[in-house]
Design an enzyme around this catalytic site. Structure first.
Site, PDB file in Angstrom:
ATOM      1  N   ASP A 105      -8.064  -4.966  -0.375  1.00 46.47           N
ATOM      2  CA  ASP A 105      -8.621  -5.803  -1.447  1.00 46.47           C
ATOM      3  C   ASP A 105      -8.376  -7.300  -1.261  1.00 46.47           C
ATOM      4  OD1 ASP A 105      -9.788  -3.823  -3.070  1.00 46.47           O
ATOM      5  OD2 ASP A 105      -7.790  -3.203  -3.717  1.00 46.47           O
ATOM      6  N   HIS A 123       0.855  -1.200   0.000  1.00 42.55           N
ATOM      7  CA  HIS A 123       0.000   0.000   0.000  1.00 42.55           C
ATOM      8  C   HIS A 123       0.882   1.237   0.000  1.00 42.55           C
ATOM      9  CE1 HIS A 123      -3.188   2.795   1.043  1.00 42.55           C
ATOM     10  NE2 HIS A 123      -4.010   1.854   0.646  1.00 42.55           N
TER      11      HIS A 123
HETATM   12  N1  ACO Z   1       3.876  -7.840  -4.745  1.00 41.84           N
HETATM   13  C1  ACO Z   1       5.195  -7.914  -4.897  1.00 41.84           C
HETATM   14  N2  ACO Z   1       6.024  -6.885  -4.743  1.00 41.84           N
HETATM   15  C2  ACO Z   1       5.485  -5.718  -4.419  1.00 41.84           C
HETATM   16  C3  ACO Z   1       4.109  -5.551  -4.228  1.00 41.84           C
HETATM   17  C4  ACO Z   1       3.292  -6.676  -4.400  1.00 41.84           C
HETATM   18  N3  ACO Z   1       1.977  -6.587  -4.254  1.00 41.84           N
HETATM   19  N4  ACO Z   1       3.852  -4.286  -3.904  1.00 41.84           N
HETATM   20  C5  ACO Z   1       5.019  -3.660  -3.888  1.00 41.84           C
HETATM   21  N5  ACO Z   1       6.015  -4.513  -4.202  1.00 41.84           N
HETATM   22  C6  ACO Z   1       7.433  -4.216  -4.306  1.00 41.84           C
HETATM   23  C7  ACO Z   1       7.706  -3.450  -5.591  1.00 41.84           C
HETATM   24  O1  ACO Z   1       7.961  -4.309  -6.668  1.00 41.84           O
HETATM   25  C8  ACO Z   1       8.905  -2.631  -5.202  1.00 41.84           C
HETATM   26  O2  ACO Z   1      10.047  -3.442  -5.246  1.00 41.84           O
HETATM   27  P1  ACO Z   1      11.447  -2.841  -5.756  1.00 41.84           P
HETATM   28  O3  ACO Z   1      11.791  -1.760  -4.778  1.00 41.84           O
HETATM   29  O4  ACO Z   1      12.367  -4.014  -5.718  1.00 41.84           O
HETATM   30  O5  ACO Z   1      11.206  -2.314  -7.123  1.00 41.84           O
HETATM   31  C9  ACO Z   1       8.642  -2.287  -3.738  1.00 41.84           C
HETATM   32  O6  ACO Z   1       7.783  -3.328  -3.240  1.00 41.84           O
HETATM   33  C10 ACO Z   1       7.953  -0.958  -3.573  1.00 41.84           C
HETATM   34  O7  ACO Z   1       6.798  -0.994  -4.387  1.00 41.84           O
HETATM   35  P2  ACO Z   1       6.063   0.271  -4.944  1.00 41.84           P
HETATM   36  O8  ACO Z   1       5.191  -0.142  -6.073  1.00 41.84           O
HETATM   37  O9  ACO Z   1       7.071   1.363  -5.209  1.00 41.84           O
HETATM   38  O10 ACO Z   1       5.232   0.663  -3.690  1.00 41.84           O
HETATM   39  P3  ACO Z   1       4.098   1.662  -3.729  1.00 41.84           P
HETATM   40  O11 ACO Z   1       3.892   2.115  -2.350  1.00 41.84           O
HETATM   41  O12 ACO Z   1       4.335   2.698  -4.714  1.00 41.84           O
HETATM   42  O13 ACO Z   1       2.914   0.762  -4.299  1.00 41.84           O
HETATM   43  C11 ACO Z   1       0.968  -0.424  -4.603  1.00 41.84           C
HETATM   44  C12 ACO Z   1       1.734   0.539  -3.699  1.00 41.84           C
HETATM   45  C13 ACO Z   1       0.807   0.220  -5.989  1.00 41.84           C
HETATM   46  C14 ACO Z   1      -0.403  -0.648  -3.994  1.00 41.84           C
HETATM   47  C15 ACO Z   1       1.750  -1.749  -4.727  1.00 41.84           C
HETATM   48  O14 ACO Z   1       1.998  -2.284  -3.463  1.00 41.84           O
HETATM   49  C16 ACO Z   1       1.027  -2.757  -5.598  1.00 41.84           C
HETATM   50  O15 ACO Z   1       1.116  -2.674  -6.832  1.00 41.84           O
HETATM   51  N6  ACO Z   1       0.287  -3.715  -4.974  1.00 41.84           N
HETATM   52  C17 ACO Z   1      -0.477  -4.696  -5.738  1.00 41.84           C
HETATM   53  C18 ACO Z   1      -1.770  -4.091  -6.269  1.00 41.84           C
HETATM   54  C19 ACO Z   1      -2.775  -3.859  -5.173  1.00 41.84           C
HETATM   55  O16 ACO Z   1      -3.016  -4.710  -4.335  1.00 41.84           O
HETATM   56  N7  ACO Z   1      -3.410  -2.679  -5.229  1.00 41.84           N
HETATM   57  C20 ACO Z   1      -4.473  -2.302  -4.272  1.00 41.84           C
HETATM   58  C21 ACO Z   1      -3.976  -1.246  -3.341  1.00 41.84           C
HETATM   59  S1  ACO Z   1      -5.210  -0.785  -2.169  1.00 41.84           S
HETATM   60  C22 ACO Z   1      -6.317   0.129  -3.069  1.00 41.84           C
HETATM   61  O17 ACO Z   1      -5.979   0.818  -3.974  1.00 41.84           O
HETATM   62  C23 ACO Z   1      -7.712   0.048  -2.745  1.00 41.84           C
END
Ligand code: ACO
Length: 351
Positions: A284, A233
């Site tokens: 979610d 998140h």
């Molecule tokens: N699975 C695996 N790795 C992940 C995940 C995940 N779900 N989420 C983040 N990471 C990793 C990224 O790959 C990144 O790794 P890196 O530094 O090696 O490149 C690191 O964790 C940081 O990730 P970011 O995407 O920069 O984190 P951010 O805070 O920007 O992203 C987000 C948040 C977009 C929700 C992300 O966690 C994600 O894509 N999750 C999956 C989709 C999801 O569940 N979305 C619903 C969110 S809640 C809502 O909107 C209602």
């Protein structure tokens, strides 16, 4: 309005942990007015919402056509919200009527896609009770109403998430409610935002149907740098407070409906993900199983999210309209400068 200060989610200053059992319509009034309603305000708002849970006949006719196409339900909802903004009575629409129509539209999309007749709201049912009745066709039990009420409360608002921000940008131009809501639906659809709940269940179904080991599946996904939906998140880095509450609902309803295999799989994946990535489940992750236990099709999950979140979107739109300030960020061009058109065209001619 909601805030996530210090990773604690509050609605108008009240912690979400104190609100999970409060009726959804009371939460809506809290978000819109930033104070708790009186008992008479609440009763009359409930009556108003229930009486307005209907759609213009022309919208229903057009929905019947578009909802049968092999389209994603969120695309159908997007077009439906846009259609609602073109009916003769939309000029007189105010937030209570709009919220009632959004709940009705989502229930109707679910029914039409299943070739089932649309249900009319019942004046003696509550708001959540009517919503469940209108998508399922059955009068829900007290326990089902309480469970979905909590799900709806937890999804009602979430400060500046992508869809609320999208709605605010459109509202800042002094555009109409339906235009703002249409764009909010578009933004929620994406799998990095509200669309994640559908993807979570897709993963669980794939694992179950192919008989794979859940942890091997997740490990392979992570090794190929795929995200595991329902984890991580932007705001909560130590756990989403909504997920903790939803986990208990998912546990309860999955055992009651014979779907515990999905919940137990989620438990395994949750522990494994924490061990491997230190990422926590978000809102979610558990709703995927909860909605499945309400007999909803996987691709309609995000429309449920949209129905609940309309309360928050409307709160943001109203606040933005009151502020009367245009949201217009500027961007900085970082490419080459001091270029000259005629000289470069001439040079290209001789290449
Ligand atoms: N699975 C695996 N790795 C992940 C995940 C995940 N779900 N989420 C983040 N990471 C990793 C990224 O790959 C990144 O790794 P890196 O530094 O090696 O490149 C690191 O964790 C940081 O990730 P970011 O995407 O920069 O984190 P951010 O805070 O920007 O992203 C987000 C948040 C977009 C929700 C992300 O966690 C994600 O894509 N999750 C999956 C989709 C999801 O569940 N979305 C619903 C969110 S809640 C809502 O909107 C209602």
């Amino acid at each position: 309005m909601s805030s996530t200060k210090n990773e604690i989610l509050t609605y108008a200053g009240y912690p979400i942990t104190e609100l999970e059992d409060v009726p959804y319509e009371e939460i809506v009034l809290l978000l819109w007015n930033l104070r708790l309603p009186t008992e008479s305000e609440l009763v009359s708002f409930r009556r108003e919402l229930v009486s307005q849970m209907k759609l213009p006949a022309e919208t229903v006719r057009l929905m019947g056509r578009i909802a049968k196409e092999p389209q994603h339900p969120m695309s159908i909802l997007r077009t439906t919200v846009s259609l609602l903004g073109t009916t003769n009575d939309n000029e007189h629409d105010e937030p209570p009527r709009i919220l009632a129509k959004m709940l009705t539209a989502v229930a109707a999309i679910i029914r039409i896609r299943n070739d089932q007749p649309i249900k009319r709201s019942k004046p003696d049912f509550g708001v959540v009770e009517n919503f469940i009745y209108m998508f399922s066709g059955k009068r829900p039990t007290r326990e089902q109403i309480e469970m979905l009420n909590t799900v709806m409360v937890l999804h009602a608002d979430h400060e500046f998430n992508a869809s609320a921000f999208t709605a605010r940008v459109v509202a800042s131009t002094q555009s109409d409610y339906y235009s703002c809501l249409t764009t909010a639906v578009c933004s929620l659809k994406g799998p990095l935002h509200g669309g994640a709940n559908e993807q979570v269940f897709k993963m669980l179904e794939t694992i179950k149907q192919t008989g794979q080991d859940p942890l091997e599946y997740v490990e392979r996904q992570l090794a190929s740098r795929q995200k595991i939906m329902g984890f991580g998140h932007r705001v909560y880095k130590h756990g989403d407070p909504r997920a903790a509450i939803l986990r208990e609902i998912a546990r309860k309803i999955s055992y009651e409906t014979g779907n515990e295999a999905y919940f137990e799989m989620e438990e395994q994946i949750r522990d494994f993900m924490f061990e491997k990535t230190h990422l926590h489940p978000n809102v979610d992750y558990y709703t995927a199983v909860i909605y499945h236990c309400f007999n909803l099709d996987r691709d309609t999950f995000t429309t449920m999210f949209a129905a609940c979140r309309t309360a928050g979107w409307l709160a943001h739109i109203m606040e933005q309209r009151e502020e009367g300030c245009l949201i217009r960020p500027s961007s900085e061009y970082i490419g080459e400068t001091n270029r000259h058109y005629h000289a470069d065209k001439e040079a290209h001619l001789h290449e």
